[in-house]
Structures are given as C-alpha cells and as structure tokens.
Write an enzyme that holds these catalytic residues in place. Structure first.
Site, PDB file in Angstrom:
ATOM      1  CE  LYS A 189      39.770 -30.373 -43.440  1.00  0.00           C
ATOM      2  NZ  LYS A 189      38.689 -30.203 -42.454  1.00  0.00           N
ATOM      3  CD  GLU A 208      28.780 -36.069 -53.553  1.00  0.00           C
ATOM      4  OE1 GLU A 208      28.087 -35.159 -54.081  1.00  0.00           O
ATOM      5  OE2 GLU A 208      28.664 -36.420 -52.385  1.00  0.00           O
ATOM      6  CB  CYS A 240      25.000 -33.372 -51.967  1.00  0.00           C
ATOM      7  SG  CYS A 240      25.292 -35.102 -51.631  1.00  0.00           S
TER       8      CYS A 240
HETATM    9  P1  NDP Z   1      33.106 -26.895 -47.411  1.00  0.00           P
HETATM   10  O1  NDP Z   1      33.201 -27.228 -48.832  1.00  0.00           O
HETATM   11  O2  NDP Z   1      33.750 -25.651 -46.917  1.00  0.00           O
HETATM   12  O3  NDP Z   1      33.705 -28.080 -46.503  1.00  0.00           O
HETATM   13  C1  NDP Z   1      33.965 -29.415 -46.938  1.00  0.00           C
HETATM   14  C2  NDP Z   1      35.325 -29.872 -46.426  1.00  0.00           C
HETATM   15  O4  NDP Z   1      36.346 -29.105 -47.062  1.00  0.00           O
HETATM   16  C3  NDP Z   1      35.528 -29.684 -44.928  1.00  0.00           C
HETATM   17  O5  NDP Z   1      36.326 -30.731 -44.408  1.00  0.00           O
HETATM   18  C4  NDP Z   1      36.264 -28.370 -44.877  1.00  0.00           C
HETATM   19  O6  NDP Z   1      36.988 -28.177 -43.683  1.00  0.00           O
HETATM   20  C5  NDP Z   1      37.190 -28.520 -46.079  1.00  0.00           C
HETATM   21  N1  NDP Z   1      37.738 -27.272 -46.583  1.00  0.00           N
HETATM   22  C6  NDP Z   1      37.245 -26.019 -46.472  1.00  0.00           C
HETATM   23  N2  NDP Z   1      38.071 -25.137 -47.067  1.00  0.00           N
HETATM   24  C7  NDP Z   1      39.102 -25.843 -47.577  1.00  0.00           C
HETATM   25  C8  NDP Z   1      40.291 -25.503 -48.300  1.00  0.00           C
HETATM   26  N3  NDP Z   1      40.579 -24.248 -48.605  1.00  0.00           N
HETATM   27  N4  NDP Z   1      41.115 -26.495 -48.667  1.00  0.00           N
HETATM   28  C9  NDP Z   1      40.842 -27.781 -48.363  1.00  0.00           C
HETATM   29  N5  NDP Z   1      39.766 -28.157 -47.655  1.00  0.00           N
HETATM   30  C10 NDP Z   1      38.891 -27.208 -47.282  1.00  0.00           C
HETATM   31  O7  NDP Z   1      31.590 -26.910 -47.019  1.00  0.00           O
HETATM   32  P2  NDP Z   1      30.934 -26.159 -45.779  1.00  0.00           P
HETATM   33  O8  NDP Z   1      31.077 -27.024 -44.632  1.00  0.00           O
HETATM   34  O9  NDP Z   1      31.448 -24.756 -45.592  1.00  0.00           O
HETATM   35  O10 NDP Z   1      29.455 -26.037 -46.282  1.00  0.00           O
HETATM   36  C11 NDP Z   1      29.107 -24.953 -47.133  1.00  0.00           C
HETATM   37  C12 NDP Z   1      28.075 -25.382 -48.144  1.00  0.00           C
HETATM   38  O11 NDP Z   1      28.611 -26.406 -48.950  1.00  0.00           O
HETATM   39  C13 NDP Z   1      26.821 -25.971 -47.571  1.00  0.00           C
HETATM   40  O12 NDP Z   1      25.919 -24.993 -47.183  1.00  0.00           O
HETATM   41  C14 NDP Z   1      26.339 -26.794 -48.721  1.00  0.00           C
HETATM   42  O13 NDP Z   1      25.657 -25.973 -49.619  1.00  0.00           O
HETATM   43  C15 NDP Z   1      27.615 -27.297 -49.353  1.00  0.00           C
HETATM   44  N6  NDP Z   1      27.992 -28.658 -48.900  1.00  0.00           N
HETATM   45  C16 NDP Z   1      27.815 -29.690 -49.740  1.00  0.00           C
HETATM   46  C17 NDP Z   1      28.095 -30.969 -49.312  1.00  0.00           C
HETATM   47  C18 NDP Z   1      27.865 -32.157 -50.159  1.00  0.00           C
HETATM   48  O14 NDP Z   1      27.620 -33.236 -49.652  1.00  0.00           O
HETATM   49  N7  NDP Z   1      27.975 -32.040 -51.469  1.00  0.00           N
HETATM   50  C19 NDP Z   1      28.589 -31.250 -47.979  1.00  0.00           C
HETATM   51  C20 NDP Z   1      28.810 -30.063 -47.177  1.00  0.00           C
HETATM   52  C21 NDP Z   1      28.518 -28.831 -47.654  1.00  0.00           C
HETATM   53  P3  NDP Z   1      36.325 -27.465 -42.389  1.00  0.00           P
HETATM   54  O15 NDP Z   1      34.845 -27.447 -42.589  1.00  0.00           O
HETATM   55  O16 NDP Z   1      36.741 -28.307 -41.262  1.00  0.00           O
HETATM   56  O17 NDP Z   1      36.887 -26.098 -42.356  1.00  0.00           O
END
Ligand code: NDP
Length: 502
Positions: free
Chosen positions: A189, A264, A298
C-alpha cells in the site's frame, strides 16, 4: 531564487486512471470510491485511483496467502526468482521516464531528481536479484558423529509493505525486491497521494513473470486500507516506512499476532562541523542536505551543530548559496526545490518556523511560503539561535528548514546530537580523523557520514537507532530479513542412548 509556475505547464496532460492489482487482476474497489490526486505544483488532477477499504485489503491478503501457501513462487529455485527480478529491473529502466514523471507530478519533487531515484531503484532491484541467488543457511558438522545440524532460511510468508509519499518508487524498491527474493508474497500500500509509480510497478512485475497473487497493490488511506494490513491474522511481517507515530501504531497492531516488524521512521539528523573542515564542501552539502526533496526526507540534514568559532561566517555562506537554489516547477530540469506535498503539510512547516521565532530563534533566511502563482511551495529557510530544547531542533519538520545550533567542545557536540529521540543518520565534518571517529563511534545513529552527506549504496545497510526505527534495509542481509530461521536437527546412525534405561 523562485520561478513562477507557468499555468500551461501541464496543459494536455491526461489524467491517468488506475485500478488496484489483486490476484493478478486489475480491479475496482468494492465500495466504488475513487481518490483524485492533484499535482501539488499545478493544481491539476493527474491521477485517479480506486480507493480500497477493509474488504479489498482482505481480498489482497487472501490472494497473497494463497500464492504463498500453494503457489510456485516460494518453491522456485532462487536462480529463477533472481532472473525475474533482473527482468523487472530492465523493465523499470525502460520505463524510467514515465515512472519519474508520475513521482514528480504526484509528489512535487524535481524531475531531474526523480530520474536519479529511478536509476537508484534499478540498481537496488539488480542487487536484490544477486542476493537472491546467494540466500543460504548454515550447517553444523561439529555436533558429534550422531548429529548433523542444518539451519534453513525460509521465506517468512505474507508481507505487508506500507510506504510514504516522499520517495514513492525508491522506498518500495528498498523493500519489495528483497521480500520477493526471499520467496515471500506481498500486499503493498503506497501513500494514497503518490500511488501511480507503485501501480506501474505492478504492471512491470506481471510482465516480468511474477505469478498472480505474489504482489498485490492496493490504494487507500492509512486507516481504511493500511490498518487491516497491520492486524490481519494471515500477514506474517510488516515492512513500514513513514512517521514515528504511525510506526508505533503499526508495532502495537502487529503485537496482537506477533508479526515481525521492520520500521523505517523519522529523523532529525545532526551535522557536526569542526573549524578544520573543508568548509566549501560542507556549505554545499549543508544546502543539499537541508533542501533536497524540499526537506521532505527522513535523512534531511536539518540540524546543524557548528563550532561557535565558525558559526556566524559559515551560516552567512550557507544563506548566500541558499539564495541561488532554484525553487519552482518540478517539471523544469533546473529546479532544485519543488512543491510541498499538500497545503496542510505546508501549514505544519510554517507553524514550526513561527514557533521557533516565537521561542527566540532568528529567521536568517526565508521563513515563509513562496507564492509562485499556483501550488504550494516553501522558501529555503535558515533558523539561527536555535536551542536544543526547541521543537524545531527535536522534531521532524519535513520541509526546507535548517536549524543552527552551536557547540564549544567535542563532548558537547555529541551530547547535543544524542539529546533527541531520533537516531537515523548523522554527519561529521573535520579534517582530523580523531574528531570524525569520535563522532562516528559515539553518535547514536544508523548511518554516520564523514566529510560527505547522504551518499548511499545498495550494499550499505540503512535504518535507525531508537525512535527512528527497527531493523535495517539494503545491505547484504536485506533478503535474510524476510526469512524465518528453521533448525533441522538430525540423528545419524544407530541409536546408542535411551531415555528409558534398558
Ligand atoms: P504516515 O506515517 O501517516 O504515512 C505513511 C504510510 O502509512 C502511508 O502509506 C499512510 O497511508 C500509512 N498509514 C497511515 N495511517 C496508517 C494506519 N493507521 N495503519 C496503517 N498505515 C497507515 O506519514 P504522513 O504521510 O502522515 O506524514 C506525516 C509525517 O511523517 C511527516 O510530516 C514526516 O514528519 C513523517 N514522515 C516520515 C517519512 C520517512 O521517510 N521516515 C515518510 C513520510 C512521512 P496514507 O498516507 O495513504 O493515509
């Protein structure tokens, strides 16, 4: 340096309509909902997805389970799986412009950068193919004449792969080929904002010869489509990249059925700079580290920890160079900083800057959104006078914002670096190897760059200490990470010892 977006930049671009991949078929979501993705730079709908909910996730998991329990994939010779992964790498290479375009218009990242990410991804698929042929266990011929011990590496089973929006194709490529190499099946996903390139990957894998049901790709929100992938009984492992908050939730969901979890997560990566460093090289790396992918990374080098004696001068040089960084249309090959993923996220970045200024930090450069006529953009921003306890020094801003802190002694620099919950990466800049090695050994981070920043290679493990994650991706153990260990303990020859005396 900001460049206005030309309203006609995406004129003629036809919205791409995508279905989900379940059990080898391209299907619609059971509830008939769709998700439209607007280019964050141009405000035009570029992709339309079928939106998955729990029943779709369950269908995908069931297909992956069947493919694992009864299908050919886990039973194939490693050489055969490797051949298919190599073919997939060739097909990715052949479609890299299309994949780069999708990542660019959905995420807002610069097109030149997206193309580089595709080259990196191709290399990872090839590396995974090589490891696939070398996956092996161990044998113990040292347990005495009557015993032979064999340790097998078996594919762990069905893997849920959940990826974020910042490096859509690169991050799925850090997980899926290794899971496939081990013989696992998967439900993937991507973020609902940037699913296009992952769905094209589904087409590529089918063309490469991956059997139906081995890779299933669903699109949907985290709570609707992602959460069932973390709780379902038939999933054996979760590989997740995203925020630390959702990472923790994922781990707690996984605990109900004791799934293996690989996480990660975020980072707030210190760059420690000593006065004897090559400051020309450092200034360029500081600008790259802070603004690459608009800071939505990140690994962003968002926390400069500089020796007090050089901080003023070096910050002026970083600010000067930052003014030359081109912010604008991600489709322009000269752009270095593209759009911010969403208006909501831009608001979050601005709040961090405001909070730091209210708390006494100075905005040495930028500090506000850039108005380029459409879309959402942030100007490169430098905050000085940041104190280690401020939110902007401890939390992931995920925008082009650099926080500058200072130190007097080596011990103090390491103590500031280690004072937060994250531990993904760090860098140290000095011409004195003693400084470099002291930081390298004492900073609690999964990667420490010395006199360089954010270089990577498929051979080098990547992942975080503490709340930056669990486990490592890439590197020579990356296929093993998707396996279980099984011990075969074999008796050899006539039995000579009896439990019940005779
Ligand atoms: P999320 O952790 O919400 O999203 C990452 C993935 O997890 C997406 O595919 C998201 O789906 C999915 N997801 C969200 N909620 C759930 C759940 N309850 N169960 C399973 N999967 C879930 O990150 P965000 O996109 O909201 O970003 C928020 C913050 O996270 C950023 O501002 C940044 O600080 C950090 N971040 C860090 C990353 C990294 O590379 N370490 C990457 C992205 C974000 P969907 O988004 O489709 O709802």
């Amino acid at each position: 340096m900001s460049m206005m977006i030309r309203p006609e930049a995406l004129t003629g671009y036809k919205t791409r309509e995508f279905k989900m991949l379940i059990d080898g078929q391209w299907v619609a979501g059971q509830e008939g909902k769709v998700i439209d993705r607007l280019s964050p730079a141009h405000g035009v709908t570029v992709s339309r997805y079928q939106s998955a909910t729990k029943p779709d996730a369950e269908r995908a998991i069931a297909a992956a389970r069947r493919a694992f329990d009864t299908g050919p994939w886990p039973r194939m010779a490693g050489a055969e799986r490797s051949r298919i992964l190599l073919k997939a790498a060739d097909l990715i290479e052949g479609r890299k412009d299309e994949l780069a375009m999708l990542d660019t218009i959905e995420s807002g990242k610069p097109i030149s950068q997206a193309k580089g990410e595709m080259d990196g991804a191709v290399d990872i698929w090839r590396y995974a193919a090589a490891l696939t042929r070398d996956l092996h266990g161990e044998s113990y011929n040292t347990l005495g004449d009557g015993t032979l011990g064999v340790v097998l590496r078996e594919a762990i089973g069905v893997v849920s792969i959940i990826t974020p929006w910042n490096f859509p194709f690169l991050i799925v490529s850090q997980k899926l080929p290794f899971a496939l190499g081990a013989g696992c099946t998967a439900v993937v996903k991507p973020s609902e904002m940037t699913s296009g390139s992952t769905l094209v990957l589904g087409e590529i894998l089918m063309e490469a010869g991956v059997p139906a049901g081995v890779v299933n790709i669903i699109v949907g929100t985290g709570p609707d489509a992602g959460a069932p992938m973390t709780t379902h009984h038939d999933v054996d492992m979760i590989s997740f990249t995203g925020s630390t908050v959702v990472g923790k939730l994922t781990m707690s969901n996984a605990a109900q059925t004791l799934k293996k979890v690989s996480l990660e997560l975020g980072g707030k990566n210190p760059q420690i700079v000593f006065p004897d460093a090559d400051l020309d090289a450092f200034v360029d790396a500081a600008v790259f580290g802070a603004y690459f992918n608009a800071g939505e990374c990140c690994n962003a080098g968002s926390r400069l920890i500089m020796h007090k004696s050089i901080a003023g001068d070096v910050v002026s040089r970083i600010a000067e160079l930052s003014r030359n960084v081109k912010v604008g249309d991600p489709l322009n090959p000269e752009t270095k900083v593209g759009a911010i993923i969403s208006a909501q996220h831009l608001g979050k970045i601005e709040n961090y800057v405001r909070g730091a200024a209210d708390g006494g930090a100075s905005v040495a450069l930028g500090g506000e959104a850039a108005d380029l006529g459409m879309g959402q953009f942030m100007t490169p921003t430098i905050l000085t006078g940041v104190l280690p306890e401020m939110a902007v020094a401890r939390e992931e801003v995920f925008g082009p914002v650099l926080s500058v802190l200072t130190f007097d002694s080596l011990d103090e620099s390491i103590s500031i670096a280690n004072s937060i919950d994250y531990g993904l990466s760090a860098s140290v800049w000095s011409s004195n190897m003693d400084n470099c090695l002291a930081v390298g050994r004492r900073v609690r981070a999964g990667t420490v760059w010395m006199n360089t920043f954010m270089d990577g290679a498929s051979e080098l493990p990547f992942g975080g200490y503490r709340q930056s994650g669990l486990g490592r991706e890439l590197g020579r153990h990356a296929v093993e990470d998707y396996t279980e260990t099984k011990t075969l303990n074999m008796h050899v020859g006539p039995r000579t010892a009896w439990w019940v005396p005779r």
